[in-house]
Design a protein around this motif. Structure first.
Motif, short mmCIF file in Angstrom:
data_model
loop_
_atom_site.label_atom_id
_atom_site.label_comp_id
_atom_site.label_asym_id
_atom_site.label_seq_id
_atom_site.Cartn_x
_atom_site.Cartn_y
_atom_site.Cartn_z
N LEU A 174 0.82 -1.22 0.11
CA LEU A 174 0.08 0.06 0.02
C LEU A 174 0.86 1.33 0.04
O LEU A 174 0.70 2.18 -0.71
CB LEU A 174 -1.07 -0.04 1.33
CG LEU A 174 -2.09 -1.01 1.23
CD1 LEU A 174 -2.80 -0.77 2.54
CD2 LEU A 174 -3.03 -0.53 -0.05
N HIS A 175 2.12 1.27 0.76
CA HIS A 175 2.67 2.33 0.65
C HIS A 175 3.36 2.69 -0.47
O HIS A 175 3.46 3.82 -1.12
CB HIS A 175 3.92 2.23 1.91
CG HIS A 175 4.82 3.37 2.05
ND1 HIS A 175 4.52 4.48 2.69
CD2 HIS A 175 6.06 3.58 1.80
CE1 HIS A 175 5.50 5.17 2.78
NE2 HIS A 175 6.59 4.66 2.14
N ALA A 176 4.02 1.58 -1.07
CA ALA A 176 4.54 1.63 -2.65
C ALA A 176 3.45 2.35 -3.45
O ALA A 176 3.86 3.23 -4.39
CB ALA A 176 5.23 0.47 -3.02
N GLN A 177 2.27 1.68 -3.33
CA GLN A 177 1.02 2.27 -4.16
C GLN A 177 0.79 3.84 -4.00
O GLN A 177 0.53 4.54 -5.17
CB GLN A 177 0.09 1.41 -4.30
CG GLN A 177 0.32 -0.01 -4.75
CD GLN A 177 -0.72 -1.03 -4.30
OE1 GLN A 177 -1.83 -0.74 -3.46
NE2 GLN A 177 -0.69 -2.12 -5.05
N LEU A 178 0.79 3.95 -2.85
CA LEU A 178 0.31 5.37 -2.40
C LEU A 178 1.39 6.59 -2.98
O LEU A 178 1.03 7.51 -3.59
CB LEU A 178 0.26 5.77 -1.10
CG LEU A 178 -0.89 5.06 -0.18
CD1 LEU A 178 -0.86 5.19 1.25
CD2 LEU A 178 -2.17 5.88 -0.57
N LEU A 179 2.55 6.21 -2.76
CA LEU A 179 3.86 7.09 -3.27
C LEU A 179 3.61 7.44 -4.88
O LEU A 179 4.35 8.45 -5.06
CB LEU A 179 5.15 6.57 -2.96
CG LEU A 179 5.31 6.56 -1.51
CD1 LEU A 179 6.70 6.04 -1.15
CD2 LEU A 179 4.84 7.97 -0.86
N ARG A 180 3.07 6.88 -5.54
CA ARG A 180 2.85 6.96 -6.75
C ARG A 180 1.77 8.02 -7.20
O ARG A 180 1.59 8.64 -8.32
CB ARG A 180 2.38 5.62 -7.69
CG ARG A 180 3.19 4.64 -7.45
CD ARG A 180 2.71 3.28 -8.08
NE ARG A 180 3.85 2.09 -8.40
CZ ARG A 180 3.30 1.11 -8.73
NH1 ARG A 180 2.53 0.75 -9.25
NH2 ARG A 180 4.33 0.17 -8.46
N HIS A 181 0.92 8.33 -6.14
CA HIS A 181 -0.27 9.26 -6.33
C HIS A 181 -0.10 10.52 -5.31
O HIS A 181 -0.64 11.57 -5.59
CB HIS A 181 -1.52 8.39 -6.25
CG HIS A 181 -1.75 7.48 -7.16
ND1 HIS A 181 -2.31 7.78 -8.39
CD2 HIS A 181 -1.32 6.15 -7.03
CE1 HIS A 181 -2.13 6.35 -9.07
NE2 HIS A 181 -1.78 5.46 -8.43
N LEU A 182 0.55 10.41 -4.28
CA LEU A 182 0.52 11.36 -3.10
C LEU A 182 1.20 12.52 -3.60
O LEU A 182 2.26 12.43 -4.32
CB LEU A 182 0.97 10.96 -1.89
CG LEU A 182 0.21 9.87 -1.07
CD1 LEU A 182 1.08 9.58 0.29
CD2 LEU A 182 -1.12 10.36 -0.91
N PRO A 183 0.94 13.78 -3.11
CA PRO A 183 1.59 15.14 -3.52
C PRO A 183 2.91 14.78 -2.30
O PRO A 183 2.96 14.06 -1.56
CB PRO A 183 0.69 16.13 -3.07
CG PRO A 183 -0.36 15.55 -2.15
CD PRO A 183 -0.36 14.06 -2.55
N GLU A 184 3.88 15.80 -2.67
CA GLU A 184 5.04 16.05 -2.09
C GLU A 184 4.66 16.16 -0.52
O GLU A 184 3.75 16.85 -0.21
CB GLU A 184 5.97 16.58 -2.42
CG GLU A 184 6.57 16.55 -3.96
CD GLU A 184 7.26 15.10 -3.98
OE1 GLU A 184 8.27 14.91 -2.90
OE2 GLU A 184 7.25 14.05 -4.75
#
Length: 260
Positions: free
Chosen positions: A30-40
């Protein structure tokens, strides 16, 4: 004041489910997938039903400002305990709020967040609409909404692997099951939740699997290369037909700009 329905499950969740190979894989994928979409960072993140902050804490370590909202005082106590081992700057970036997810908007003072997470919560609710509506209202225009739900289309797999053939046959048309912790759970579909997101002003952006192999296998913590398992699960999560067979799915949406 209602009783804490999750108090008895706090230890099984934190010391059991999340500490298992499957639990560690969930957090990593989930963390890896989130980082593809989250703002900085330091963007604001609201983790609804965030429990002991397993998904939020890695984000706080990266510099995100995180609010963990959960109806269970026992689960939030677990989060507070875990925070004690973190550096001061990480602890300062995490806020704990006790409230039901459906009341997230009022409980956070009407704040709208750059990212709203809701992982493994909808499956415990009789109907998803009230909570999904609240999640959408808490997401800022252009913000990310991340939902993880039980895949209603793979409910026959677990009983079949347990050789419970009558249960497996019935599960093809079932809408829920008794989960591994003995609690009734309800399944959703990517299409069904995508429709609810659109109705709330959030456009689906992508979706992933989370667990495939590690959910069906009883992998011991000792002797299992968790990193290797997680790498395989992450690859499976973006490929068809593997992601379609996942035990749970991860749906990402983006809130429309104001007026759209």
């Amino acid at each position: 004041m209602p009783s804490d329905a999750w108090a008895a499950l706090a230890n099984p969740f934190v010391e059991g489910a999340y500490a298992s190979v499957k639990g560690q894989v969930r957090t990593y994928v989930l963390h890896a997938q989130l980082l593809r979409h989250l703002p900085e960072p330091p963007a604001s993140v609201l983790d609804v039903g965030g429990g002991a902050a397993h998904q939020s804490l890695p984000l706080a370590r990266l510099g995100y400002d995180v609010t963990v909202l959960d109806p269970s005082a026992a689960m939030l106590a677990k989060a507070e305990h875990r925070l004690k081992d973190e550096p001061d700057d990480v602890r300062r970036r995490v806020r704990l709020v006790e409230a039901p997810g459906e009341q997230a908007e009022a409980a956070t003072g009407g704040q709208r967040f750059a990212a709203v997470l809701c992982h493994g919560v909808l499956m415990y609710l009789e109907r998803p609409e009230p909570l999904v509506s609240a999640l959408c209202r808490c997401t800022a225009p252009g913000g990310v909404l991340s939902v993880m739900a039980l895949n209603a289309r793979t409910l026959a797999v677990r009983p079949a692997l347990d050789h419970r053939w009558a249960d497996a046959l019935a599960a093809f048309d079932a809408t829920g099951e008794v989960g591994v912790l003995g609690v009734d759970t309800r399944g959703d579909t990517v299409e069904g939740l995508s429709l609810l997101l659109r109705q709330g002003g959030v456009d689906p952006e992508d979706w992933y699997g989370v667990w495939l192999f590690s959910d069906w296998l009883d992998l011991p913590s000792d002797g299992t290369d968790v990193a290797a398992v997680a790498a395989v699960e992450l690859e499976a999560s973006v490929r068809d037909p593997y992601r379609q067979l996942s035990r749970v799915f991860h749906l990402i949406g983006r809130a429309r700009a104001a007026g759209l």
